[in-house]
Design a protein around this motif. Sequence first.
Motif, mmCIF file in Angstrom:
data_model
loop_
_atom_site.group_PDB
_atom_site.id
_atom_site.type_symbol
_atom_site.label_atom_id
_atom_site.label_comp_id
_atom_site.label_asym_id
_atom_site.label_seq_id
_atom_site.Cartn_x
_atom_site.Cartn_y
_atom_site.Cartn_z
ATOM 1 N N GLY A 1 0.690 -1.032 0.225
ATOM 2 C CA GLY A 1 -0.062 -0.043 -0.136
ATOM 3 C C GLY A 1 0.732 1.152 0.039
ATOM 4 O O GLY A 1 0.269 2.332 0.058
ATOM 5 N N ARG B 1 -12.172 -8.886 1.847
ATOM 6 C CA ARG B 1 -11.079 -7.820 1.552
ATOM 7 C C ARG B 1 -10.425 -7.273 2.547
ATOM 8 O O ARG B 1 -9.710 -6.214 2.123
ATOM 9 N N LEU B 2 -10.635 -7.941 3.688
ATOM 10 C CA LEU B 2 -9.862 -7.242 4.932
ATOM 11 C C LEU B 2 -8.331 -7.451 4.582
ATOM 12 O O LEU B 2 -7.962 -8.493 4.440
ATOM 13 N N GLN B 3 -7.635 -6.506 4.916
ATOM 14 C CA GLN B 3 -6.315 -6.473 4.899
ATOM 15 C C GLN B 3 -5.739 -6.455 6.306
ATOM 16 O O GLN B 3 -5.154 -7.348 6.590
ATOM 17 N N ASP C 1 -9.154 -2.140 7.602
ATOM 18 C CA ASP C 1 -8.506 -1.664 6.780
ATOM 19 C C ASP C 1 -8.649 -2.617 5.209
ATOM 20 O O ASP C 1 -8.392 -3.793 5.324
ATOM 21 N N THR C 2 -8.635 -1.826 4.062
ATOM 22 C CA THR C 2 -8.708 -2.665 2.938
ATOM 23 C C THR C 2 -7.577 -2.026 1.955
ATOM 24 O O THR C 2 -6.890 -1.129 2.265
ATOM 25 N N ALA C 3 -7.437 -2.654 0.778
ATOM 26 C CA ALA C 3 -6.476 -2.163 -0.098
ATOM 27 C C ALA C 3 -6.981 -0.897 -0.942
ATOM 28 O O ALA C 3 -6.216 -0.555 -1.890
ATOM 29 N N ALA C 4 -8.035 -0.283 -0.727
ATOM 30 C CA ALA C 4 -8.435 0.856 -1.125
ATOM 31 C C ALA C 4 -7.715 2.086 -0.716
ATOM 32 O O ALA C 4 -7.109 1.952 0.425
ATOM 33 N N GLY C 5 -7.282 3.016 -1.529
ATOM 34 C CA GLY C 5 -6.646 4.069 -1.009
ATOM 35 C C GLY C 5 -7.391 5.087 -0.282
ATOM 36 O O GLY C 5 -8.616 4.975 -0.041
ATOM 37 N N GLY C 6 -6.763 5.842 0.669
ATOM 38 C CA GLY C 6 -7.576 6.940 1.509
ATOM 39 C C GLY C 6 -8.095 6.440 2.457
ATOM 40 O O GLY C 6 -7.601 5.677 3.324
ATOM 41 N N GLN D 1 -10.128 4.927 5.647
ATOM 42 C CA GLN D 1 -10.699 3.561 5.669
ATOM 43 C C GLN D 1 -11.912 3.578 6.663
ATOM 44 O O GLN D 1 -12.198 4.490 7.269
ATOM 45 N N VAL E 1 -3.938 -6.292 13.934
ATOM 46 C CA VAL E 1 -4.004 -7.941 13.650
ATOM 47 C C VAL E 1 -3.494 -7.875 12.007
ATOM 48 O O VAL E 1 -4.151 -7.016 11.202
ATOM 49 N N PRO F 1 -3.218 -10.469 9.203
ATOM 50 C CA PRO F 1 -2.913 -12.126 8.781
ATOM 51 C C PRO F 1 -1.759 -12.477 7.954
ATOM 52 O O PRO F 1 -1.531 -11.438 7.017
ATOM 53 N N ARG G 1 -1.761 -11.819 4.408
ATOM 54 C CA ARG G 1 -1.664 -10.229 3.769
ATOM 55 C C ARG G 1 -0.279 -9.818 3.615
ATOM 56 O O ARG G 1 -0.251 -8.586 3.281
ATOM 57 N N THR H 1 1.773 -4.537 3.724
ATOM 58 C CA THR H 1 0.414 -5.142 3.480
ATOM 59 C C THR H 1 -0.180 -4.222 2.368
ATOM 60 O O THR H 1 0.381 -3.095 2.106
ATOM 61 N N ALA H 2 -1.068 -4.921 1.891
ATOM 62 C CA ALA H 2 -1.623 -3.927 0.578
ATOM 63 C C ALA H 2 -2.864 -3.039 1.126
ATOM 64 O O ALA H 2 -3.484 -2.325 0.433
ATOM 65 N N GLY H 3 -2.918 -2.932 2.468
ATOM 66 C CA GLY H 3 -3.674 -1.932 3.161
ATOM 67 C C GLY H 3 -3.385 -0.449 3.208
ATOM 68 O O GLY H 3 -2.341 -0.393 2.530
ATOM 69 N N SER H 4 -4.094 0.288 3.500
ATOM 70 C CA SER H 4 -3.711 1.828 3.700
ATOM 71 C C SER H 4 -3.273 2.135 5.145
ATOM 72 O O SER H 4 -1.997 2.629 5.298
ATOM 73 N N VAL H 5 -4.141 1.948 5.853
ATOM 74 C CA VAL H 5 -3.551 2.037 7.311
ATOM 75 C C VAL H 5 -2.582 1.210 7.802
ATOM 76 O O VAL H 5 -1.677 1.589 8.402
ATOM 77 N N GLY H 6 -2.856 0.041 7.402
ATOM 78 C CA GLY H 6 -1.637 -1.038 7.733
ATOM 79 C C GLY H 6 -0.798 -1.069 6.812
ATOM 80 O O GLY H 6 -0.425 -2.346 6.564
ATOM 81 N N ALA H 7 -0.648 -0.071 5.747
ATOM 82 C CA ALA H 7 0.412 -0.639 4.656
ATOM 83 C C ALA H 7 1.845 -0.975 5.424
ATOM 84 O O ALA H 7 2.682 -1.598 4.659
#
Lengths: 533, 166
Positions: A132, A467-469, A490-495, A497, B102, B104, B107, B131-137
Amino acid sequence: MPSDAVPSETPAETPREKRLHPLTLVFSTGAVARQMVFPAIVGGLSAGQGDVGRIVSVGVAVLALPALLAAVAKFWFFRYRLAGADLVLRSGLLSRKHRVIPLARVQNVEVRQGALQRLFRVAELRVETAGGSGQAEAVLSVLAAAEARGLRAEVAARRRAALPAAPSSETAPGAPEDGAAPSEIPTRSYAPPLVKLRTTDVLLAGATANEGGVIAAALAGGLQLADDLRLPWLERLGEPFGWLERAVGPGSAPLLALAVALGVVFLFVGWLFSIAGAVVRYHGYTLAREGGELRKRYGLLSVREGSVPLERVQALRVEESLLRRAVGLVTVKIETAGGAPGEGGGRGGAEAFVPIAHRGDLPRLVRGIFDDLDFDRISLRPVDPRSRRRAVRRYAVLVGTPALVFAAMALRAGEPGWLLALLPVLPLPWLLARWEYAHRGYALERGYVVARAGVLNRVTWIIPDVRLQTAHVTETPFQRRHGLASLVVDTAAGGKQAVVIDLGTARARALLEEVVARLHAARRARAPRRGVA
Amino acid sequence: MTTPAGAPPPPPDGELAPSRLDPRVVRVWRLGSAISTAAVTLAAALACALAEASLLWALLVLALGVAEGVLHPRAAYRAWSYTVGEEEVRLRRGVWWRRESVVPLSRIQHVDTQQGPVERALGLATLVLFTAGSVGARLAIPGLAAARAEALRDRLAALGGREDAV
């Protein structure tokens, strides 16, 4: 299932670490020089002007030197190698970094060659995962061109070997389920398009987009009307505000009036632009579901057509501003991985943005994207009632501060009578807190997590379990005092959450476990179908 | 069964005990705090001199910085814990602003270990999960013994790089 399966390599097999091409030094110092060109020119021009010139020249040298040293260090200490199923990078002198990129995670491998690089037969290799952070996870700049191409082929080959079940998913960033076999992509099509906007809809979208503009338009219209009618009582209404002038300073009233008037004018013009812009941009907007894709088409002068594979949809965000809620309209953002929707670019952030839709059409639109979700049947659970207490305090400060300032000014001007005007403001914090609480909620539907919050702009998130990251529980010190916490999905979507704000701490922790468990369950449910080519 | 030196032992069925950071990380944080306190105090002193205000303000800034440097690293150390489980990594941290995260294992995109010069001198490293998350990048676990950090890095990269083992 081995849990300590660290790939072992005997010393004889360990791949040799390689360095970047020596010409890297030339290219990175060139980059530094490019950054220094402007300051250098300024320095050169003012060189003849004594002190200033000297300072600037010294400044340029001072700035350039560490940058040069950093570039040299970066080249000297950078190592890379392909070890088994990973790409391993090591770098840094003072701050050392050791990065392991599993090749199964690689989304995109690219070789880039600028004109100058082509001349010297070097190239840059970029390796991207779905990470991300927005930049390529491995940038090898520069390598010998043959080495770069060979490395790209090798990475691609090892990646294919690491993912036996993956059909061409190299162009699907943010689809954590790389390896989704075509047979499992839903192939339903919806005959009439999910969304089809008429011109009036687009005009409404533009008109309701900028709320400040609408208020300004209303104010401007009202003021004009008042002026035309020349109602005497309106003028008398302005009289008491003479004390305002006394309080702030003589002659300030015209200035304040001018400032307010200019502000109104700017907002009004902005509003007109927003309407015009909406028409040009979204004219004829159509969103249709065809097979496993969402196809959209819109635009007046330049028509845009695009498609978003359903597999890349990370979440749906339904936005209802106060104004739009009043007229039964919503905005829907289809969040995909990478950039936020509505922006071009981002890695995979396609423009997936429904500018306006009728609230009544929403369930059908949602079902068009998430086959098994009935939007109208979602019943949201409230957040913890203690959040109201916390909100009252917050709004008390928010409302109280300007009120106190107003009261102070009134008292200073010797007009205590005006304090009565503050009376209707008193219950405001309590009302706002109730209002905010009523608009918050969450639900764990079958296969989806739903979260809603916001008053002025109410946002409802719909996130498929799978889709949960990552998931987080956060507690600010203020929340802790009330025994509250927030859950971040948190997801892989930008911006931004999805956040469920102000749950009880125990409930937040329980939900944390539950959304993670749902992720695991959802992935396990998918797995048997995977690998069937 | 051999486990790489420094790696956490595979968890027994069910019970997963959270691990603490290496206590030496408190020293790293204290040093960082000392440096920033010195810088801020210097800036404050300059500002006081320029604004011709009493130097007592700079002293106040110094006192606050010292108090933070003495109290906060220890509190942060006590607040930090992490657990590497079968299916996910958990982090808990924060003194005033608390966070529990958390991640996974499936991820995790890639894993870094990072060492600043001070960390290296003390034999510590920071493990960073992407990860591919934003908050959890980007989630970092500081203050791990270097060997442990490396073992975790290689293990998590290996586990993350596979498809879900079902």
